[in-house]
Structure formats: structure tokens, C-alpha cells
Design a protein around this motif. Structure first.
Motif, PDB file in Angstrom:
ATOM      1  N   VAL A  32       0.826  -1.203   0.000  1.00 40.05           N
ATOM      2  CA  VAL A  32       0.000   0.000   0.000  1.00 40.05           C
ATOM      3  C   VAL A  32       0.868   1.264   0.000  1.00 40.05           C
ATOM      4  CG1 VAL A  32      -1.630   1.294   1.440  1.00 40.05           C
ATOM      5  CG2 VAL A  32      -1.903  -1.154   1.169  1.00 40.05           C
ATOM      6  N   SER A  33       1.969   1.231   0.768  1.00 35.73           N
ATOM      7  CA  SER A  33       2.820   2.429   0.868  1.00 35.73           C
ATOM      8  C   SER A  33       3.574   2.683  -0.421  1.00 35.73           C
ATOM      9  CB  SER A  33       3.821   2.276   2.017  1.00 35.73           C
ATOM     10  OG  SER A  33       3.162   2.083   3.231  1.00 35.73           O
ATOM     11  N   ASP A  54      10.495  -4.940  -5.072  1.00 29.95           N
ATOM     12  CA  ASP A  54       9.838  -5.718  -4.014  1.00 29.95           C
ATOM     13  C   ASP A  54      10.338  -7.160  -4.041  1.00 29.95           C
ATOM     14  OD1 ASP A  54       6.944  -5.301  -2.246  1.00 29.95           O
ATOM     15  OD2 ASP A  54       7.800  -7.299  -2.452  1.00 29.95           O
ATOM     16  N   ALA A  55      10.548  -7.694  -2.852  1.00 34.20           N
ATOM     17  CA  ALA A  55      11.071  -9.064  -2.741  1.00 34.20           C
ATOM     18  C   ALA A  55      10.049 -10.107  -3.173  1.00 34.20           C
ATOM     19  CB  ALA A  55      11.471  -9.320  -1.295  1.00 34.20           C
ATOM     20  N   THR A  62       1.424  -6.828   2.589  1.00 29.65           N
ATOM     21  CA  THR A  62       0.629  -7.491   3.635  1.00 29.65           C
ATOM     22  C   THR A  62      -0.481  -8.368   3.068  1.00 29.65           C
ATOM     23  OG1 THR A  62       1.053  -5.819   5.288  1.00 29.65           O
ATOM     24  CG2 THR A  62      -1.075  -6.923   5.446  1.00 29.65           C
ATOM     25  N   ASP A  74      -9.355  -4.287   8.809  1.00 33.08           N
ATOM     26  CA  ASP A  74      -9.938  -3.865  10.073  1.00 33.08           C
ATOM     27  C   ASP A  74     -10.515  -2.472   9.895  1.00 33.08           C
ATOM     28  OD1 ASP A  74      -9.921  -5.412  12.258  1.00 33.08           O
ATOM     29  OD2 ASP A  74      -8.235  -4.438  13.242  1.00 33.08           O
ATOM     30  N   SER A  75      -9.840  -1.747   9.030  1.00 32.96           N
ATOM     31  CA  SER A  75     -10.231  -0.363   8.756  1.00 32.96           C
ATOM     32  C   SER A  75     -11.294  -0.350   7.676  1.00 32.96           C
ATOM     33  CB  SER A  75      -9.053   0.436   8.210  1.00 32.96           C
ATOM     34  OG  SER A  75      -7.961   0.365   9.056  1.00 32.96           O
ATOM     35  N   TYR A  80      -8.870   3.539   4.173  1.00 36.98           N
ATOM     36  CA  TYR A  80      -7.728   2.665   3.862  1.00 36.98           C
ATOM     37  C   TYR A  80      -7.384   2.777   2.373  1.00 36.98           C
ATOM     38  CZ  TYR A  80      -4.427  -1.131   4.251  1.00 36.98           C
ATOM     39  OH  TYR A  80      -3.264  -1.854   4.247  1.00 36.98           O
ATOM     40  N   VAL A 121      16.064  -6.191  -1.583  1.00 32.47           N
ATOM     41  CA  VAL A 121      17.131  -5.216  -1.319  1.00 32.47           C
ATOM     42  C   VAL A 121      17.894  -5.670  -0.082  1.00 32.47           C
ATOM     43  CG1 VAL A 121      17.622  -2.811  -0.749  1.00 32.47           C
ATOM     44  CG2 VAL A 121      15.779  -3.365  -2.350  1.00 32.47           C
ATOM     45  N   HIS A 162       8.342 -10.332   6.370  1.00 32.21           N
ATOM     46  CA  HIS A 162       7.315 -11.109   5.674  1.00 32.21           C
ATOM     47  C   HIS A 162       7.661 -12.600   5.625  1.00 32.21           C
ATOM     48  CE1 HIS A 162       4.579  -7.995   3.895  1.00 32.21           C
ATOM     49  NE2 HIS A 162       5.524  -7.265   4.445  1.00 32.21           N
ATOM     50  N   GLY A 369      13.229  -3.129   6.472  1.00 28.48           N
ATOM     51  CA  GLY A 369      13.348  -4.297   5.607  1.00 28.48           C
ATOM     52  C   GLY A 369      14.637  -5.074   5.787  1.00 28.48           C
ATOM     53  N   TRP A 410      -3.796   3.032   7.875  1.00 28.15           N
ATOM     54  CA  TRP A 410      -2.394   3.210   7.471  1.00 28.15           C
ATOM     55  C   TRP A 410      -2.279   4.203   6.313  1.00 28.15           C
ATOM     56  CZ3 TRP A 410       2.002   0.720   9.399  1.00 28.15           C
ATOM     57  CH2 TRP A 410       3.143   0.762   8.591  1.00 28.15           C
TER      58      TRP A 410
HETATM   59  C1  LIG Z   1      -3.619  -9.258   8.434  1.00 24.06           C
HETATM   60  C2  LIG Z   1      -3.394  -7.780   8.525  1.00 24.06           C
HETATM   61  C3  LIG Z   1      -4.459  -6.915   8.463  1.00 24.06           C
HETATM   62  C4  LIG Z   1      -4.231  -5.542   8.537  1.00 24.06           C
HETATM   63  N1  LIG Z   1      -5.305  -4.717   8.466  1.00 24.06           N
HETATM   64  C5  LIG Z   1      -5.114  -3.393   8.511  1.00 24.06           C
HETATM   65  C6  LIG Z   1      -6.210  -2.489   8.425  1.00 24.06           C
HETATM   66  O1  LIG Z   1      -7.356  -2.878   8.294  1.00 24.06           O
HETATM   67  N2  LIG Z   1      -5.952  -1.173   8.499  1.00 24.06           N
HETATM   68  C7  LIG Z   1      -4.699  -0.676   8.636  1.00 24.06           C
HETATM   69  O2  LIG Z   1      -4.537   0.529   8.688  1.00 24.06           O
HETATM   70  N3  LIG Z   1      -3.653  -1.492   8.713  1.00 24.06           N
HETATM   71  C8  LIG Z   1      -3.815  -2.832   8.654  1.00 24.06           C
HETATM   72  N4  LIG Z   1      -2.741  -3.669   8.736  1.00 24.06           N
HETATM   73  C9  LIG Z   1      -1.383  -3.105   8.771  1.00 24.06           C
HETATM   74  C10 LIG Z   1      -0.781  -3.198   7.345  1.00 24.06           C
HETATM   75  O3  LIG Z   1       0.433  -3.814   7.393  1.00 24.06           O
HETATM   76  C11 LIG Z   1      -0.729  -1.850   6.693  1.00 24.06           C
HETATM   77  O4  LIG Z   1      -2.051  -1.390   6.577  1.00 24.06           O
HETATM   78  C12 LIG Z   1      -0.160  -1.799   5.268  1.00 24.06           C
HETATM   79  O5  LIG Z   1      -0.576  -2.904   4.513  1.00 24.06           O
HETATM   80  C13 LIG Z   1       1.325  -1.691   5.245  1.00 24.06           C
HETATM   81  O6  LIG Z   1       1.670  -1.454   3.916  1.00 24.06           O
HETATM   82  P1  LIG Z   1       3.173  -1.224   3.483  1.00 24.06           P
HETATM   83  O7  LIG Z   1       3.172  -1.118   2.019  1.00 24.06           O
HETATM   84  O8  LIG Z   1       3.752  -0.109   4.256  1.00 24.06           O
HETATM   85  O9  LIG Z   1       3.933  -2.521   3.997  1.00 24.06           O
HETATM   86  P2  LIG Z   1       3.713  -4.041   3.634  1.00 24.06           P
HETATM   87  O10 LIG Z   1       2.316  -4.328   3.314  1.00 24.06           O
HETATM   88  O11 LIG Z   1       4.377  -4.794   4.716  1.00 24.06           O
HETATM   89  O12 LIG Z   1       4.525  -4.213   2.279  1.00 24.06           O
HETATM   90  C14 LIG Z   1       5.900  -4.015   2.249  1.00 24.06           C
HETATM   91  C15 LIG Z   1       6.468  -4.648   1.008  1.00 24.06           C
HETATM   92  O13 LIG Z   1       7.859  -4.349   1.015  1.00 24.06           O
HETATM   93  C16 LIG Z   1       8.577  -5.500   0.667  1.00 24.06           C
HETATM   94  N5  LIG Z   1       9.901  -5.454   1.290  1.00 24.06           N
HETATM   95  C17 LIG Z   1      10.211  -5.361   2.606  1.00 24.06           C
HETATM   96  N6  LIG Z   1      11.546  -5.372   2.775  1.00 24.06           N
HETATM   97  C18 LIG Z   1      12.076  -5.465   1.533  1.00 24.06           C
HETATM   98  C19 LIG Z   1      13.402  -5.538   1.057  1.00 24.06           C
HETATM   99  N7  LIG Z   1      14.458  -5.504   1.878  1.00 24.06           N
HETATM  100  N8  LIG Z   1      13.601  -5.641  -0.283  1.00 24.06           N
HETATM  101  C20 LIG Z   1      12.548  -5.661  -1.134  1.00 24.06           C
HETATM  102  N9  LIG Z   1      11.268  -5.617  -0.736  1.00 24.06           N
HETATM  103  C21 LIG Z   1      11.038  -5.516   0.587  1.00 24.06           C
HETATM  104  C22 LIG Z   1       7.762  -6.653   1.196  1.00 24.06           C
HETATM  105  O14 LIG Z   1       8.026  -7.811   0.429  1.00 24.06           O
HETATM  106  C23 LIG Z   1       6.337  -6.147   1.008  1.00 24.06           C
HETATM  107  O15 LIG Z   1       5.800  -6.587  -0.210  1.00 24.06           O
HETATM  108  C24 LIG Z   1      -2.932  -5.039   8.682  1.00 24.06           C
HETATM  109  C25 LIG Z   1      -1.863  -5.924   8.780  1.00 24.06           C
HETATM  110  C26 LIG Z   1      -2.087  -7.283   8.704  1.00 24.06           C
HETATM  111  C27 LIG Z   1      -0.924  -8.207   8.785  1.00 24.06           C
END
Ligand SMILES: Cc1cc2nc3c(=O)[nH]c(=O)nc-3n(C[C@H](O)[C@H](O)[C@H](O)COP(=O)(O)OP(=O)(O)OC[C@H]3O[C@@H](n4cnc5c(N)ncnc54)[C@H](O)[C@@H]3O)c2cc1C
Length: 505
Positions: A32-33, A54-55, A62, A74-75, A80, A121, A162, A369, A410
Motif C-alpha cells: 500500500v505504501s 519488491d522481494a 501485507t 480492520d479499517s 484505507y 534489497v 514477511h 526491511g 495506514w
Molecule cells: C492481516 C493484517 C491486516 C491488517 N489490516 C489493517 C487495516 O485494516 N488497516 C490498517 O490501517 N492497517 C492494517 N494492517 C497493517 C498493514 O500492514 C498496513 O495497513 C499496510 O498494509 C502496510 O503497507 P506497506 O506497504 O507499508 O507494507 P507491507 O504491506 O508490509 O509491504 C511491504 C512490502 O515491502 C517488501 N519489502 C520489505 N523489505 C524489503 C526488502 N528488503 N527488499 C525488497 N522488498 C522488501 C515486502 O516484500 C512487502 O511486499 C494489517 C496488517 C495485517 C498483517
């Protein structure tokens, strides 16, 4: 027997490292980020080159990792979802629907061409002389090692590992004859029909999983050490139900529902600080009519912490409570004494029979990461660094990170941080600077350092377990983070990028 998480890192990396070229901005993470960051970057700076690494082998982070039955948000998806892409469904969405939404964002804004999957990475080294990061990558599919260079690194890697879920070791696990599964590594072909399942944990994952598997399993027991707060809103908000017949454009609906949910979340967060006892009573009392008669709500569902010190677990339409009422699921609040051959014995002496044990015990938090950072040859020990507004790190040049809210959606923060990073890139350009580093001012020298997360404020297990590996925060702006969305949506857009804490060169 224990199942393991899928291997994200490649088995065998090659010795030789190949040059993969230079980009203006390099984003790590296609969750998402990262997808949000890429949209904003492309929108604001169409001329800049960038890449997302992305790995994993697909988008979603997530939502790709977590494939257990019933996985859902959850949100509400109005907050979201991104502010730029209307959400069109009911408020709460399944993991698959969120993946589909992210897929639409990628397609509609042509982001696919920038994403490189299976790119783990492993290291990032800053050179002041060259004014660039060198980013080392190992491909998950081929083991090939690559070297990218970039002028600006944008870390969107999420907060947990992950590949390695958090699973405590309990006595006797080796003699257990059944299967132990972690929600982060759910076996696709797991047959639950007629099985007795014990889910260890009481958070959002347990609450989501239990009603979904209770349909098939013979019985599901939620085994928790201590209770969590639950809230049971309707899957569809009553305001959405009222607005639907008006046939409003999707953009209006998205914006109206977003405002509704933001104000609702703000009210909850504010109440958790200003009237915690009232909020506690409200949450407990709203559960009572949904639970079976005679249910020991005090023992099982009355947490000992202040509401919102940990996330409140949402059970849309009260489906967890329905499973309890129907006798398909039950709750045991106790500590684990030992695994036995056929189940789990708890401290009271009772044995809970199990064919399958699900360890919904959470995450291993990972710092950026698990990338090995160096700045001009010196390894970065993040525990010695401070956050700058939860967006940059002291002493790390040309690096921003996106980290969302724990208490709110988030993604609300993804849009805000992206705007700030955009302003930062523009400021650098306007100043003719090739480098920007968050740096303590003389008046910050005596600043009291505080842990990454103040336990009084937010103290979920995975956050507390990782205090000693995380960076710190200070006692004043801009060296703080984890503010409420209500504050940040005012502060971040106006944040002074020339207040002396950002040094441009
Ligand atoms: C089951 C579950 C339900 C959730 N529900 C909610 C919700 O309803 N509302 C809410 O606000 N939050 C929720 N969350 C929190 C959720 O993690 C965040 O909402 C959001 O998905 C985070 O997104 P992100 O892109 O920052 O990180 P992530 O979703 O963790 O994605 C990060 C990506 O970066 C990649 N990465 C990491 N390190 C490296 C590296 N060194 N090299 C290459 N790639 C890398 C990973 O492979 C991954 O694909 C939930 C979490 C879980 C586990």
C-alpha cells in the motif's frame, strides 16, 4: 509438524554483481505504501525516473503475504483506500478485494512498468562524494545480484518481516502430533473439515480467522493469554446505506464516507485519552448483547489496558460473536503450560484437544526491511538515530520512509507523507541542493531521547518486543512521530522544511 513461511530471499545468490542502472528515486516495497508513493511521485514529477523493488512476486505486501481464510481489513476502505482512487464497495473488504484495488491503481496509472518483483534489497550505501545511494539487490527467482544507484531512497517496506513470522516456542511442541500453522504462511490446501482447531492469540487476526474457519472445522477454540477490545460495526455504514439511493458520483461517495470515518476515528482516539473509562464501558457493553447467555465477559473480553493502547479489533457484523453463540467456537483465557501429543494443556490443568494449532501470535518487526545501511562507509545503527517527523532519519541523507498509522487507517498517512516528500524534492530542486540530511540543531543537543513507541501511548506486543532495535524519537518537534491523524493532517502539510533541522547541500 510445523509449516514454514514461503522463502522470500533466494536460496543461492550469485557472486557476481551486475549494474542495473541509475534512477532519480528508488522505492522499496510494492505494498500500500510503495504503490501510493509511486502514484504521487509520478503525478507530481512526471519527468523523474524511478523504480519500485519488491522481494515478493506480486503487489500488495501485507495482503499478498496474508492468505488465511477470512483475511480482511480492520479499517474501512474509504480511509484505507487512497484519497485519489474511490473505493466502491462495502466498508470492510477481504484481502483479495484490497489486492484487486491495488491492481487497479497499478493499471490505471501505468505503474506496472516501474515495478521489479523478486528483487530483495539487501544493502544501501550512501556516498556524499557521489551524492547517491548504491542499492544492492538479490533476485528471488534467479539468485542474480544487481546494483542500482539512486539520488533518493524511499523506504516503503512496511514494519514486519514477511518471511519470518513471530512464533514463540512452547514446551512440548515437538511431541504434538497435529499441525502447527502460522497465519502468515497459511498452507493453501489445508483441510479443516471435521478438525479441532486451537487459535492461539486474541488480536485482529484471530478474530478474523475464527468465524471463517468455524464453518468447516469441528470446533475452534480461541486460546488467549489476555483479552482484546472488540468492536462490531456493520460491514456497510448506515450513512452509506442512506446515500446509496441518491446515486452520487463515486468520488463524492468516497469523500463523504472518508470524512465520516475520519471523524469517527478521531472521536474514538480522543475519547481513549480524555474519557478512557467511558470508552471502555461503551466497548464492553456493546458486545454484551451479542454474546451467548452466561458468557464470562469479564474474564474473556475485558482488557486490562486503556482502549487504543493496542488496536481495537473489528468484528464486522459481530461474526466472531455469532460463532460463539452458535457453539462453533469458544474462548479459553489462560497461559499455555505445554503442548501435549493431542493438544495444549493450560495452566489451570485443562487440556484443549487439537488437530491443528494456529499461532496467531503476530509479527517480527523488522527495521527498514533488514537492509544493511551505510553512510560514507559507516554502518548505520538505527538505535542511535532519531526520526524526523516519522518521515526521515537523522544523519541519513536523501532517504524518506513511509510508515502509516497504527490507530487509524495506514493509508491516510501514505498520502500525507507522499505530499511531504514531494515538497522536499521540490525544495531541494529550488535550492539547487543534491543532498538533504535531518540534523540536530544546537538547541536540540540536550534533547531527551524517548523510545520509538511510548508504552503509555501504544504497546502492542510486536511494538514492545522491538523497542531495542528501533530508532528513537525526541521530546519536541520535528523529532517526534506517532501523532494522531487529527494533528498530522494539520502539521505535515505546513511543516517548515527550512527550520534548520534539514540541512541542504
Ligand atoms: C492481516 C493484517 C491486516 C491488517 N489490516 C489493517 C487495516 O485494516 N488497516 C490498517 O490501517 N492497517 C492494517 N494492517 C497493517 C498493514 O500492514 C498496513 O495497513 C499496510 O498494509 C502496510 O503497507 P506497506 O506497504 O507499508 O507494507 P507491507 O504491506 O508490509 O509491504 C511491504 C512490502 O515491502 C517488501 N519489502 C520489505 N523489505 C524489503 C526488502 N528488503 N527488499 C525488497 N522488498 C522488501 C515486502 O516484500 C512487502 O511486499 C494489517 C496488517 C495485517 C498483517
Amino acid at each position: 509438524m510445523t509449516t514454514t513461511a514461503p522463502t522470500i530471499a533466494p536460496a543461492q545468490a550469485t557472486e557476481e554483481i551486475q549494474d542495473a542502472g541509475h534512477v532519480d528515486v528508488l522505492i522499496v516495497g510494492a505494498g500500500v505504501s510503495g504503490i501510493g508513493a509511486a502514484y504521487h511521485l509520478r503525478d507530481q514529477f512526471p519527468d523523474r525516473t524511478f523504480v519500485i523493488l519488491d522481494a515478493q512476486d506480486n503487489r500488495g505486501g501485507t495482503w499478498l503475504t496474508h492468505r488465511y481464510p477470512g483475511v480482511r481489513s480492520d479499517s474501512d476502505l474509504f480511509t484505507y483506500g487512497y484519497r485519489f482512487k474511490p473505493w466502491r464497495g462495502p466498508s470492510i473488504a477481504a484481502g483479495e478485494e484490497i489486492l484487486a484495488y491495488l491492481g487497479e491503481v497499478i493499471d490505471e496509472y501505468g505503474l506496472d512498468q516501474y515495478i521489479r518483483y523478486q528483487h530483495q534489497v539487501t544493502a544501501a550505501s550512501w556516498s556524499t562524494e557521489d551524492r547517491r545511494w548504491t542499492v544492492e539487490v538479490t533476485r528471488g527467482d534467479t539468485g542474480q545480484r544487481l546494483r542500482f544507484t539512486t539520488g533518493f531512497l524511499w523506504m516503503c517496506q512496511g514494519y514486519y518481516n514477511h518471511a519470518k513470522p513471530y512464533r514463540p516456542e512452547w514446551d512440548g511442541m515437538d511431541r504434538f502430533q497435529g499441525l502447527v500453522v502460522h497465519p502468515q504462511a497459511w498452507p493453501e490446501d489445508l483441510d479443516l473439515a471435521g478438525k479441532r482447531v486451537v487459535v492461539i492469540g486474541s488480536g485482529a487476526t484471530a478474530a478474523t480467522l475464527i468465524p471463517a474457519i468455524a464453518e468447516k472445522a469441528q470446533h475452534v477454540t480461541m486460546l488467549q493469554r489476555s483479552p482484546t477490545y472488540f468492536f462490531a460495526p456493520p460491514v456497510k455504514h448506515e450513512l452509506a446505506v442512506q446515500l446509496e439511493p441518491l446515486g452520487l458520483p463515486d468520488e463524492w461517495m468516497h469523500e463523504i464516507m472518508r470524512r465520516q470515518y475520519v471523524s469517527q476515528q478521531q472521536m474514538l482516539a480522543r475519547m481513549s485519552f480524555e474519557a478512557p473509562d467511558e470508552l471502555h464501558a461503551f466497548l464492553i457493553e456493546s458486545m454484551r448483547p451479542l454474546l451467548p447467555e452466561g458468557f464470562d465477559i469479564d474474564r474473556h473480553f475485558t482488557p486490562r489496558y486503556r482502549p487504543w493502547q493496542q488496536r481495537i479489533a473489528v468484528v464486522p457484523d459481530g461474526d466472531l460473536f455469532a460463532a460463539l453463540r452458535e457453539g462453533k467456537a469458544s474462548v479459553v483465557t489462560d497461559t499455555i503450560d505445554t503442548f501435549t501429543e493431542h493438544g495444549i494443556r493450560v495452566s489451570s490443568g485443562a487440556e484443549i484437544p487439537a488437530d491443528i494449532v494456529v499461532t496467531a501470535t503476530g509479527f517480527n518487526l523488522s527495521v527498514f526491511g533488514d537492509v544493511a545501511f551505510t553512510v560514507d562507509g559507516d554502518p548505520v545503527d538505527f538505535t542511535q538515530h532519531l526520526t524526523w517527523r516519522g518521515v526521515m532519519i537523522s544523519g541519513l541523507p536523501n532517504m524518506a520512509y513511509t510508515f502509516g498509522y497504527f490507530r487509524h487507517s495506514w493509508t491516510l498517512r501514505v498520502d500525507l507523507v507522499s505530499d511531504l516528500v514531494g515538497r522536499l524534492l521540490t525544495t531541494m530542486h529550488d535550492k539547487g541542493a543534491t543532498m538533504v540530511v535531518p540534523t540536530l540543531r544546537p538547541q536540540d543537543a540536550d534533547m531527551q531521547l524517548r523510545p520509538w513507541s511510548d508504552p503509555e501511548n501504544f504497546n502492542s506486543g510486536y511494538v514492545m518486543r522491538s523497542q531495542d532495535i528501533m530508532f528513537k524519537q525526541g521530546d519536541r518537534e520535528p523529532w517526534t512521530h506517532m501523532l494522531e491523524h487529527e494533528q498530522e493532517r494539520e502539521i505535515l502539510p505546513k511543516a517548515d522544511l527550512d527550520d534548520g533541522t534539514l540541512v541542504y547541500r
